[in-house]
Motif scaffolding. Sequence first.
Motif, PDB file in Angstrom:
ATOM      1  N   LEU A 192       0.814  -1.218   0.000  1.00 37.42           N
ATOM      2  CA  LEU A 192       0.000   0.000   0.000  1.00 37.42           C
ATOM      3  C   LEU A 192       0.847   1.267   0.000  1.00 37.42           C
ATOM      4  N   LEU A 193       2.106   1.143   0.335  1.00 35.47           N
ATOM      5  CA  LEU A 193       3.053   2.258   0.192  1.00 35.47           C
ATOM      6  C   LEU A 193       3.756   2.200  -1.155  1.00 35.47           C
ATOM      7  N   PHE A 194       4.056   0.989  -1.618  1.00 34.10           N
ATOM      8  CA  PHE A 194       4.792   0.785  -2.859  1.00 34.10           C
ATOM      9  C   PHE A 194       4.024   1.326  -4.059  1.00 34.10           C
ATOM     10  N   LEU A 195       2.708   1.079  -4.097  1.00 36.82           N
ATOM     11  CA  LEU A 195       1.930   1.485  -5.268  1.00 36.82           C
ATOM     12  C   LEU A 195       1.860   3.003  -5.449  1.00 36.82           C
ATOM     13  N   PRO A 196       1.506   3.790  -4.427  1.00 40.20           N
ATOM     14  CA  PRO A 196       1.432   5.241  -4.651  1.00 40.20           C
ATOM     15  C   PRO A 196       2.795   5.944  -4.649  1.00 40.20           C
ATOM     16  N   ARG A 197       3.771   5.439  -3.894  1.00 40.93           N
ATOM     17  CA  ARG A 197       5.023   6.177  -3.720  1.00 40.93           C
ATOM     18  C   ARG A 197       6.142   5.688  -4.638  1.00 40.93           C
ATOM     19  N   GLU A 198       6.200   4.407  -4.928  1.00 44.50           N
ATOM     20  CA  GLU A 198       7.246   3.879  -5.804  1.00 44.50           C
ATOM     21  C   GLU A 198       6.783   3.837  -7.256  1.00 44.50           C
ATOM     22  N   LEU A 199       5.537   3.422  -7.478  1.00 44.75           N
ATOM     23  CA  LEU A 199       4.994   3.352  -8.834  1.00 44.75           C
ATOM     24  C   LEU A 199       4.161   4.573  -9.195  1.00 44.75           C
ATOM     25  N   HIS A 200       3.932   5.476  -8.215  1.00 51.76           N
ATOM     26  CA  HIS A 200       3.236   6.754  -8.434  1.00 51.76           C
ATOM     27  C   HIS A 200       1.825   6.561  -9.001  1.00 51.76           C
ATOM     28  N   LEU A 201       1.082   5.633  -8.427  1.00 53.53           N
ATOM     29  CA  LEU A 201      -0.286   5.379  -8.859  1.00 53.53           C
ATOM     30  C   LEU A 201      -1.263   6.225  -8.039  1.00 53.53           C
ATOM     31  N   SER A 202      -2.363   6.620  -8.652  1.00 53.19           N
ATOM     32  CA  SER A 202      -3.408   7.363  -7.959  1.00 53.19           C
ATOM     33  C   SER A 202      -4.226   6.419  -7.075  1.00 53.19           C
ATOM     34  N   GLY A 203      -5.074   7.015  -6.233  1.00 56.28           N
ATOM     35  CA  GLY A 203      -5.942   6.197  -5.392  1.00 56.28           C
ATOM     36  C   GLY A 203      -6.859   5.303  -6.210  1.00 56.28           C
ATOM     37  N   ALA A 204      -7.375   5.827  -7.329  1.00 59.31           N
ATOM     38  CA  ALA A 204      -8.248   5.027  -8.184  1.00 59.31           C
ATOM     39  C   ALA A 204      -7.492   3.860  -8.804  1.00 59.31           C
ATOM     40  N   ALA A 205      -6.242   4.098  -9.231  1.00 62.75           N
ATOM     41  CA  ALA A 205      -5.431   3.018  -9.811  1.00 62.75           C
ATOM     42  C   ALA A 205      -5.091   1.967  -8.768  1.00 62.75           C
ATOM     43  N   VAL A 206      -4.818   2.404  -7.544  1.00 60.40           N
ATOM     44  CA  VAL A 206      -4.555   1.449  -6.460  1.00 60.40           C
ATOM     45  C   VAL A 206      -5.783   0.577  -6.216  1.00 60.40           C
ATOM     46  N   GLY A 207      -6.946   1.203  -6.160  1.00 58.34           N
ATOM     47  CA  GLY A 207      -8.176   0.443  -5.970  1.00 58.34           C
ATOM     48  C   GLY A 207      -8.425  -0.531  -7.107  1.00 58.34           C
ATOM     49  N   LEU A 208      -8.121  -0.114  -8.332  1.00 61.30           N
ATOM     50  CA  LEU A 208      -8.303  -0.991  -9.487  1.00 61.30           C
ATOM     51  C   LEU A 208      -7.374  -2.196  -9.401  1.00 61.30           C
ATOM     52  N   ALA A 209      -6.119  -1.947  -9.037  1.00 57.33           N
ATOM     53  CA  ALA A 209      -5.161  -3.048  -8.925  1.00 57.33           C
ATOM     54  C   ALA A 209      -5.601  -4.050  -7.868  1.00 57.33           C
ATOM     55  N   LEU A 210      -6.096  -3.560  -6.740  1.00 56.99           N
ATOM     56  CA  LEU A 210      -6.558  -4.454  -5.687  1.00 56.99           C
ATOM     57  C   LEU A 210      -7.846  -5.169  -6.085  1.00 56.99           C
ATOM     58  N   ALA A 211      -8.702  -4.482  -6.849  1.00 53.02           N
ATOM     59  CA  ALA A 211      -9.991  -5.061  -7.229  1.00 53.02           C
ATOM     60  C   ALA A 211      -9.840  -6.241  -8.169  1.00 53.02           C
ATOM     61  N   ALA A 212      -8.714  -6.323  -8.887  1.00 49.83           N
ATOM     62  CA  ALA A 212      -8.519  -7.442  -9.811  1.00 49.83           C
ATOM     63  C   ALA A 212      -8.465  -8.773  -9.088  1.00 49.83           C
TER      64      ALA A 212
END
Length: 402
Positions: free
Chosen positions: A229-249
């Motif tokens: 949950l830190l890696f996705l927004p801070r290392e890969l620079h994903l938005s909250g919506a993109a993080v939710g999409l990745a988890l929703a898969a």
Amino acid sequence: MGQTASQLGEQASLVVLPLFAVLTLNAGPGELGVLRAVGQAPILLLSLFVGAWVDRWRTRTVMVLTDVGRALTLGAAAVAGLLGRLGLPELFVVALVVGALSVFFDVAYQASLVRLVRRDQLVRGNSALEGSRSAAQIGGPALGGALVSLLSAPVAAASGALFFVLSVLSVRRIRRPESIPERSERPVRVWRRIHEGLRFVVGDTALRTVCLASAAFQFSFAAVMTVYLLFLPRELHLSGAAVGLALAATGPGALLGSMLAARLPSRFGYGAVLVCAAALGDGAFLCVPALHGSSAVTVPALLAVSFVFGAGGQLVNVTVMAVRQAVTPDGMQGRAAATITFVGMGLTPLGSLLGGFLAQEWGLRTSLLVTAAGMVLSPVLMALSPLARLGRDLPGSGPLKT
């Protein structure tokens, strides 16, 4: 419907609270680890007591009351957020209360199926029930991430509360009588009931292996998710919506896993399915630390990893639950479920703290690789045990024979 709605609320809140802490309150790795640990602590503190209690009450009543409590808690969090009074201390309280009520609901819903269907319907019943949970896993994370990104964390929390209300309205409509074990005139002390549940699980080879494999997986997975949950927004620079999409898969994968669970164990054997599904699903996360580049590259890769992880994990969940329910007497269902939850998930608060510590000391990419490697210990433990030699037939109530 009640299970789906309740899981939608739970899945959304599992994304909303950490994202609010990271994106709005600028929480660091240590603070995020503490937040996740606080939400998971009730598993360690309450599971055994809840199992002894649930075995003596109607599961429908337990599920209704816990969802009312979760709705009120998230509703209060939404109001506090709109008033600008939702800080980290308040998030800790919300996570603790929701986590405690979730323990009650999870133990009750696992025990409820055995009271409502015949034993020869357990695999199909679990497949349908877990399929509804998969549907919630599809929408919950995406909904939570999108609402945090597009609107606000308080609105996202309010949506979770509404789903719990819908769950209450649905579960209350269950009219089939439950076969509750008769209570003795002298109530058995709770510690004795807990001891009976522990002794039963420890004495059964299959259930003992499930506990150890689950503990290894859940400890490592808790550490993984704190870093993730830190890696996705801070290392890969994903938005909250993109993080939710990745988890929703994970949800579509879990839906596939539920469908496969109704067919594969009876064709290839329960043991082979458990080991192979766990190895495939857990091993998929080893690919994540290698991801770099733009979101156009990383997001599809994350979707594939989550899909495989969801399919393998759900196939294991449904198969294990069917085996556990089949070998456990009706009057022991709640305590057996709670004991496995206690042993399997009791270490998750420590895993979350470890994930936050490693992320702070070693960096996000290295710590994600190390914690993901720890998840592979689970299929190894199952492969080395008699559980791997289970055949195609689901045993009846009693000790499992291999």
